[in-house]
Design a protein around this motif. Structure first.
Motif, PDB file in Angstrom:
ATOM      1  N   ALA A 160       0.828  -1.211   0.000  1.00 33.41           N
ATOM      2  CA  ALA A 160       0.000   0.000   0.000  1.00 33.41           C
ATOM      3  C   ALA A 160       0.860   1.259   0.000  1.00 33.41           C
ATOM      4  O   ALA A 160       0.533   2.264  -0.619  1.00 33.41           O
ATOM      5  N   LEU A 161       1.999   1.162   0.678  1.00 35.76           N
ATOM      6  CA  LEU A 161       2.822   2.348   0.897  1.00 35.76           C
ATOM      7  C   LEU A 161       3.611   2.745  -0.350  1.00 35.76           C
ATOM      8  O   LEU A 161       3.678   3.907  -0.707  1.00 35.76           O
ATOM      9  N   VAL A 162       4.233   1.783  -1.001  1.00 36.70           N
ATOM     10  CA  VAL A 162       5.197   2.175  -2.023  1.00 36.70           C
ATOM     11  C   VAL A 162       4.770   1.904  -3.461  1.00 36.70           C
ATOM     12  O   VAL A 162       5.456   2.318  -4.380  1.00 36.70           O
ATOM     13  N   THR A 163       3.638   1.211  -3.684  1.00 38.46           N
ATOM     14  CA  THR A 163       3.406   0.794  -5.067  1.00 38.46           C
ATOM     15  C   THR A 163       2.344   1.626  -5.760  1.00 38.46           C
ATOM     16  O   THR A 163       1.516   2.288  -5.128  1.00 38.46           O
ATOM     17  N   ASP A 164       2.386   1.558  -7.096  1.00 35.15           N
ATOM     18  CA  ASP A 164       1.410   2.258  -7.906  1.00 35.15           C
ATOM     19  C   ASP A 164       0.284   1.331  -8.349  1.00 35.15           C
ATOM     20  O   ASP A 164      -0.858   1.737  -8.433  1.00 35.15           O
ATOM     21  N   ARG A 165       0.667   0.119  -8.674  1.00 38.19           N
ATOM     22  CA  ARG A 165      -0.342  -0.844  -9.119  1.00 38.19           C
ATOM     23  C   ARG A 165      -0.128  -2.161  -8.385  1.00 38.19           C
ATOM     24  O   ARG A 165       0.996  -2.497  -8.000  1.00 38.19           O
ATOM     25  N   VAL A 166      -1.197  -2.914  -8.205  1.00 39.10           N
ATOM     26  CA  VAL A 166      -1.096  -4.186  -7.507  1.00 39.10           C
ATOM     27  C   VAL A 166      -1.756  -5.271  -8.351  1.00 39.10           C
ATOM     28  O   VAL A 166      -2.841  -5.066  -8.905  1.00 39.10           O
ATOM     29  N   ALA A 167      -1.054  -6.406  -8.457  1.00 40.01           N
ATOM     30  CA  ALA A 167      -1.658  -7.582  -9.088  1.00 40.01           C
ATOM     31  C   ALA A 167      -1.872  -8.607  -8.000  1.00 40.01           C
ATOM     32  O   ALA A 167      -0.942  -8.961  -7.296  1.00 40.01           O
ATOM     33  N   PHE A 168      -3.124  -9.063  -7.859  1.00 44.22           N
ATOM     34  CA  PHE A 168      -3.406 -10.052  -6.830  1.00 44.22           C
ATOM     35  C   PHE A 168      -3.515 -11.438  -7.469  1.00 44.22           C
ATOM     36  O   PHE A 168      -4.297 -11.656  -8.399  1.00 44.22           O
ATOM     37  N   PHE A 169      -2.693 -12.371  -6.963  1.00 41.94           N
ATOM     38  CA  PHE A 169      -2.682 -13.757  -7.458  1.00 41.94           C
ATOM     39  C   PHE A 169      -3.324 -14.644  -6.412  1.00 41.94           C
ATOM     40  O   PHE A 169      -3.210 -14.390  -5.217  1.00 41.94           O
ATOM     41  N   ASN A 170      -3.937 -15.705  -6.874  1.00 42.12           N
ATOM     42  CA  ASN A 170      -4.475 -16.665  -5.915  1.00 42.12           C
ATOM     43  C   ASN A 170      -4.276 -18.085  -6.449  1.00 42.12           C
ATOM     44  O   ASN A 170      -3.974 -18.285  -7.630  1.00 42.12           O
ATOM     45  N   VAL A 171      -4.441 -19.041  -5.560  1.00 39.71           N
ATOM     46  CA  VAL A 171      -4.289 -20.443  -5.950  1.00 39.71           C
ATOM     47  C   VAL A 171      -5.664 -21.010  -6.254  1.00 39.71           C
ATOM     48  O   VAL A 171      -6.593 -20.817  -5.484  1.00 39.71           O
ATOM     49  N   GLU A 172      -5.755 -21.677  -7.378  1.00 44.94           N
ATOM     50  CA  GLU A 172      -6.992 -22.393  -7.650  1.00 44.94           C
ATOM     51  C   GLU A 172      -6.638 -23.853  -7.856  1.00 44.94           C
ATOM     52  O   GLU A 172      -5.570 -24.187  -8.340  1.00 44.94           O
ATOM     53  N   ILE A 173      -7.550 -24.717  -7.479  1.00 45.93           N
ATOM     54  CA  ILE A 173      -7.295 -26.143  -7.647  1.00 45.93           C
ATOM     55  C   ILE A 173      -8.031 -26.612  -8.885  1.00 45.93           C
ATOM     56  O   ILE A 173      -9.253 -26.451  -8.992  1.00 45.93           O
TER      57      ILE A 173
END
Lengths: 645, 285
Positions: free
Chosen positions: B232-245
Motif C-alpha cells: 500500500a505504501l510504495v506501489t502504484d499498481r497491484v496484481a493479486f494472485f491466488n491459488v486455484e485447484i
C-alpha cells in the motif's frame, strides 16, 4: 475417567520393574562393547605411531639425521651404505608432481562440466565412468603404465627408459583425477543457488558466472581436493614400483628410472628381511617419512574441506542492522540525490564474443570429461584383447606354474575370496560398532570432531603403511596367533585398511536417519540401544550395506600391503577352514598379477591380463550390487516421500 | 519528522499521482505478458496470466504462498531457464519484442533482480558492484560508478572507509542495499524484487522501503511482497494472485485482479481480493 473409550489400562503393574533393571545392565554392557570397538581405530593409529617411532629410533642410532637429510645417495643394500632420504623423496615428489599436473586440470574441468553443464542423463553415465577410474586396483594401473604407456611414450621420446617417472606419474594422474573431480564437484555444488542467481541476474553468461562467482567461492574446497589427491599420489605404491623402476637416483628428470619411497618398501619386502636387522629399521624409517608426508597433507585437506563446508553453511544468513549516525546520515543523503544514475552508460556491445567464449569453454570442459571415459575404454579393450584368449576353465582351476601354458589362478582366486570373507568378518562388526558409538553415544564435542577428521585421515593413509604395520605387529609380535606371514595376518591388515572406511560410511548412514525418528523412539520409552536396534539401524541398513560392499571392493584391489606382509608368488594348495590353514602362506589375485607382470615373457603378461579380468569381474559384481542396493533404497525412500500429502 | 515523510514531501510527483491515475492516462508499457503459463515437471504452476507493466511505476504482486508470483516474476528475466524441467508458454514482450527471441544474458542485464535473501558475493564490497560492471564491459570510471551506486542506496557513508572489506561482514539490511546497488549500477530498465525485505528485521526493512519510495518515479520496479502495508505504501499498481485447484487436483496460480493500488485496497472488484486484503473480512460475514 470411567469413559469406556479410554479404557486402555494404565495401571503400572503391566510394566515389569525387574525388567528395567536388567535392561539398564544390558544397556551398559552394550555401550562398553561399542566403546571398545570405537577404541580400535585409535589403537591402530597409536600402533602405527608406536611401531614406526620404535623402529626409527634404532635407525637413527646408526645414521645421524643430518646424514639422512643431506646425503645424495641411497644405497642401503650395498656394502657402502648411504642413506640420503632426498633420493627417494625426489622420486616420490616428481611422480606426484606429474600426476597432479595431469589430474588438476582434467579433474577440475570435469568437475565444472559435471556440476554445471551436464544434462542429467549424460551425468548419470559420465560420473560413474570417471569414478570407476579410482576404483580400479592400482596393480592394474601398474600393468597399464609399464606395458602400454611406456611403449607408447617411447615412440615419441626415443631415449626414454623402460622404467621412468613420467609414465608412472601420468598413470598415477589418471588414478587421482576422480579424487580431484569428485571433491571439487561437491565444492562447486555446495555454492548456494542464491549466489549463482545473483550472478545471472547481473547479466553474466554461464562461463562468467562460473569463473567470477562460483569458482572463487568454491576455491578452498578445490584446494582441499588437490591436497588430498596429491597425498594419494605420494603414497601410491604399485604404479611407482612397477613403472618407475628401482634405481635410487637423485634427479628430477622424469625420463630416467628412479626409486620412490613406496617402490623401495616393495623392493625390500619382496626379499625376506630378518626382523631387527638394520634393513628392517630402515624400511620403517622410510615408511614413517611417507606417513608423515601424507598424514600432514591429509589433515590440511580435510581441515580445508570442513572449513569450506562451514563457510558455505554460514553464507547469507543476514544479521540485524544497527542504526548509527552514519547510517541515518547516508539514508538522509539519498533524498538529495538525482535519480536515476547517469543513464548514458557505455556497455561494450560484445555479447556475441562473450558467448563464443562460453561455447568454447563448454566444449573444453566436455572434452576433458570425456578423456576419463576414453581412458577407461582404452584400458578395458587392451586388457580384454590380451586376457580373453587365455581365460578358460583350466585357467581358473590350475595352480600357478613356471610354464605359462599350464599356469592358472586357482590358489590366488581362493586366497582372495578367503581374504574377503575374513576381512568382512573382522572389519564389519568392529566398524559398525565403532560407528554406532561415535555417532549415537559420544557427545558431539571437539574431541568427536577431531576423531572424525582423524578417521578420514586414517582412510587416506597409504595402504603400504598398513602393510608395514602388519609386518611388524601381526606377522611378528602376534606370530603365535597368526602364524607369521599368513592369510590371517593379511586379513588383519586388510581389516585395518577398510575399518576407517566402514566407520565413515556407517556414520554417514546413521546420520541420514532423521532426528525425528530418534525422538519418536525415545518418546515411546525406548532405551538408547532399543532405539538403535529397532529404529535407527533398520532405517540406515541399506546404506550401511552399500558402504560395506564398497569397502570390500577396496580391499580386494589392494596389492602393496599384501606384498609387505608376505604374499608369496607360488602356492600349490588351497586353504581350508582350519586354524592351521589360516596360518599358512597365501597368494591373491592382485599379488599374482604383480608377479606375472614382473616376468619378462609376454605369455605371463597375458596371464596377468586374464587375472585382471577375473579381478575386475569380482569388483564389478560387488559394485553393481552396491549401486543396485542404493538405487533400490533411494526409490523406496522416494516413494515414501511422495506419499506425504 | 521521520525520513519517509521528508521524502514524500520533497517529491512533487507523489502528490500528483492520484490525479494521474484517475484520469487513466497510462504511461508507456515496458513489459507485457500475454497468456503466460508455466509448468514444472509437467505440472502446471500458473496459468493464463496476462498483464502489462508500466514505465516508472512500482507494480507489486501479492497473494498467498504458492500462488506462483515468484515463478511469474522469474519469467521476465528468464531465470526459470536455469531450472530444469520448467516450461513457459505464452509470450512476454519487452518494449514490444518477445523475450524468447532475445539473448537471456542481455535480458538479465537490462532487467535486474533483487532476491529475498540478500546474496552478496563473498568478495569485497567494492568488487560486489565492480564485478557486474567489468563483466558487462563497462567503459567508464569504475570507482565513480561504485561510489554513485552506493550513494543511491544510502550505503556510501556507512561503507566508504571499508570498501575492501568482505561484503559478508555487513548486516543483512546493508547486504540487501548492496545488492540493490549492484543491480542499479548496471542501469537496468526494469528491476525485479522478490520479497526484498522478507528476510530482514523491521529497521532494515523500513530503510529499504524508504529507498523504494525514492526510487519509485525513476525506476520500473516489480515487487513481490507479503507485506500489505509495504504494497500500500510504495506501489502504484497491484496484481493479486491466488491459488486455484484444477480438475486434476493441481494447485495452479491465477491472476485474480490487477488494478491501481488504491482500487485494490479500497474498492476491489473480486471477492477473493477483498478477503485477502482486508484482514478478518472472511470471518465477519
Amino acid at each position: 475417567m470411567n469413559d469406556p473409550r479410554f479404557s486402555l489400562n494404565s495401571s503400572p503393574k503391566h510394566f515389569n520393574k525387574g525388567l528395567l533393571v536388567g535392561l539398564f545392565m544390558r544397556e551398559r554392557i552394550i555401550e562398553v562393547g561399542l566403546a571398545i570397538a570405537a577404541g580400535i581405530p585409535v589403537l591402530i593409529s597409536l600402533a602405527i605411531l608406536g611401531v614406526f617411532l620404535y623402529e626409527a629410533t634404532f635407525f637413527f642410532q646408526e645414521v645421524s639425521p643430518w646424514q639422512f637429510l643431506t646425503d645424495t645417495q641411497w644405497t642401503p643394500l650395498f656394502a657402502s651404505q648411504k642413506f640420503g632420504i632426498f633420493v627417494l623423496t625426489s622420486a616420490t615428489f616428481s611422480i606426484a608432481a606429474i600426476a597432479t599436473f595431469v589430474a588438476v586440470p582434467i579433474g577440475l574441468l570435469a568437475a565444472i562440466y559435471l556440476a554445471e553443464y551436464a544434462p542429467q542423463q549424460v551425468r548419470r553415465i559420465l560420473k560413474p565412468a570417471l569414478e570407476t577410474l579410482s576404483g580400479i586396483p592400482t596393480i592394474v594401473y601398474g600393468y597399464f603404465a609399464v606395458l602400454l604407456v611406456t611403449p607408447l611414450l617411447q615412440q615419441f621420446i626415443p631415449n626414454l627408459g623402460g622404467f621412468n617417472a613420467l609414465s608412472a606419474g601420468l598413470v598415477t594422474g589418471i588414478l587421482i583425477t576422480p579424487i580431484v573431480s569428485s571433491i571439487s564437484e561437491d565444492a562447486i555444488e555446495n555454492v548456494p543457488m542464491e549466489l549463482r542467481e545473483g550472478g545471472y541476474s547481473l547479466g553474466f553468461t554461464k562461463r562468467e558466472n562460473i569463473l567470477r562467482v562460483i569458482l572463487p567461492i568454491a576455491f578452498p574446497g578445490i584446494v582441499a581436493a588437490i591436497t588430498l589427491a596429491t597425498s594419494r599420489a605420494l603414497g601410491e605404491t604399485m604404479i611407482a614400483s612397477i613403472a618407475a623402476g628401482q634405481n635410487p637416483n637423485l634427479t628430477l628428470n622424469p625420463l630416467v628410472p628412479v626409486e620412490s619411497i613406496t617402490a623401495f618398501i616393495i623392493q625390500v619386502s619382496l626379499g625376506d628381511v630378518p626382523a631387527n636387522s638394520f634393513l628392517f629399521h630402515t624400511l620403517f624409517t622410510v615408511g614413517f617419512v611417507l606417513f608423515l608426508l601424507t598424514f600432514s597433507l591429509n589433515w590440511l585437506g580435510h581441515w580445508l574441506v570442513r572449513r569450506h563446508e562451514q563457510m558455505m553453511k554460514g553464507l547469507s544468513i543476514p544479521s540485524i542492522e544497527v542504526e548509527s549516525d552514519s547510517s541515518r546520515e547516508s539514508s538522509r543523503a539519498i533524498a538529495s540525490l538525482n535519480f536515476p544514475l547517469d543513464t548514458h552508460l557505455s556497455f561494450e556491445k560484445a555479447l556475441t564474443r562473450r558467448q563464443r567464449y562460453d561455447r568454447l569453454f563448454l566444449s573444453l570442459t566436455l572434452c576433458t570429461t570425456l578423456v576419463g571415459a576414453i581412458v577407461l575404454v582404452i584400458l578395458l579393450t587392451s586388457v580384454l584383447l590380451q586376457g580373453i584368449p587365455v581365460l578358460d576353465g583350466s585357467f581358473l582351476t590350475s595352480f600357478a606354474s613356471r610354464n605359462a601354458e599350464d599356469a592358472g589362478i586357482y590358489a590366488a582366486l581362493v586366497g582372495t575370496l578367503w581374504l574377503l570373507v575374513l576381512t568382512a568378518a573382522i572389519a564389519f562388526p568392529i566398524g559398525v560398532g565403532a560407528a554406532i558409538y561415535l555417532e549415537e553415544y559420544l557427545p558431539r564435542n571437539t574431541f568427536n570432531h577431531i576423531l572424525e577428521i582423524h578417521l578420514a585421515n586414517l582412510a587416506a593413509v597409504p595402504s603400504i603403511i598398513y602393510g608395514l604395520l602388519g609386518l611388524a605387529l601381526f606377522a611378528r609380535v602376534l606370530q603365535p596367533i597368526t602364524g607369521g606371514r599368513s592369510l590371517l595376518s593379511a586379513a588383519l591388515v586388510l581389516s585395518s585398511i577398510v575399518l576407517p572406511l566402514v566407520i565413515i560410511t556407517t556414520r554417514g548412514a546413521l546420520r541420514s536417519v532423521p532426528q525425528s525418528q530418534r525422538q519418536a523412539a525415545f518418546g515411546v520409552g525406548m532405551t538408547q540401544w532399543q532405539a538403535i536396534h529397532n529404529v535407527i539401524l533398520p532405517s540406515a541398513f541399506p546404506r550401511i550395506i552399500t558402504g560395506m560392499l564398497l569397502a570390500l571392493s577396496r580391499a580386494i584391489g589392494e596389492t602393496a600391503p599384501l606384498i609387505a606382509v608376505g604374499a608369496v608368488a607360488y602356492i600349490s594348495f588351497v586353504p581350508e577352514f582350519s586354524l592351521g590353514d589360516l596360518q599358512s602362506n597365501f597368494t591373491t589375485l592382485t599379488t599374482q598379477i604383480f608377479y606375472w607382470i614382473a616376468r619378462p615373457q609376454k605369455e605371463f603378461h597375458n596371464l596377468a591380463a586374464a587375472t585382471i579380468l577375473v579381478l575386475g569381474a569380482i569388483v564389478f559384481t560387488i559394485n553393481i550390487f552396491a549401486v543396485l542396493l542404493r538405487d533400490f533404497y533411494r526409490k523406496k525412500k522416494g516413494e515414501l516421500a511422495n506419499n506425504k500429502p | 519528522m521521520n525520513n519517509q515523510q521528508a521524502i514524500t514531501m520533497n517529491n512533487p510527483v507523489f502528490t500528483s499521482k492520484s490525479e494521474q491515475e484517475s484520469s487513466e492516462i497510462l504511461p508507456e508499457v515496458i513489459l507485457q505478458a500475454e497468456d503466460v503459463s508455466v509448468s514444472y515437471h509437467g505440472i502446471p504452476a500458473l496459468q493464463n496470466i496476462s498483464l502489462e507493466i508500466y514505465k516508472n511505476q512500482i507494480t507489486s504482486f501479492i497473494g498467498p504462498s504458492g500462488c506462483g508470483k515468484s515463478t511469474f516474476l522469474r519469467c521476465f528475466n528468464r531465470l526459470n531457464d536455469l531450472i530444469p524441467e520448467t516450461r513457459m508458454t505464452g509470450k512476454i514482450r519487452f518494449f514490444g519484442q518477445s523475450i524468447r527471441r532475445m539473448n537471456p544474458v542481455e535480458i538479465r542485464r537490462r532487467i535486474g533482480m533483487v532476491f529475498q535473501r540478500p546474496n552478496p558475493f563473498p568478495k569485497s564490497i567494492y568488487d560486489n558492484i565492480a564485478v557486474g560492471l567489468r563483466v558487462n564491459g563497462y567503459r567508464g570510471n569504475l570507482d565513480d560508478r561504485v561510489e554513485t551506486s552506493l550513494r543511491h542506496v544510502g550505503l556510501w557513508n556507512e561503507v566508504k572507509n571499508k570498501l575492501k572489506k568482505n561484503a559478508l561482514d555487513l548486516s543483512g539490511g546493508q547486504q540487501q542495499r548492496l545488492c540493490i546497488a549492484r543491480t542499479i549500477a548496471l542501469n537496468p530498465e526494469v528491476i525485479l524484487m522478490d520479497e526484498p525485505t522478507a528476510a530482514l528485521d523491521p529497521i532494515s526493512a523500513g530503510r529499504i522501503n524508504d529507498l523504494l519510495m525514492t526510487m519509485r518515479q525513476y525506476y520500473t520496479i516489480i515487487l513481490i511482497t507479503h507485506n500489505l502495508k509495504q504494497a500500500a505504501l510504495v506501489t502504484d499498481r497491484v496484481a493479486f494472485f491466488n491459488v486455484e485447484i484444477n480438475s486434476r487436483g493441481d494447485r495452479v496460480g491465477k491472476l485474480i485482479e490487477y488494478a491501481p493500488t488504491l482500487d485494490i485496497f479500497v474498492n476491489p472488484t473480486q471477492q477473493t481480493t477483498w478477503d485477502y486484503v482486508v484482514p478478518g473480512s472472511r470471518y465477519s460475514s
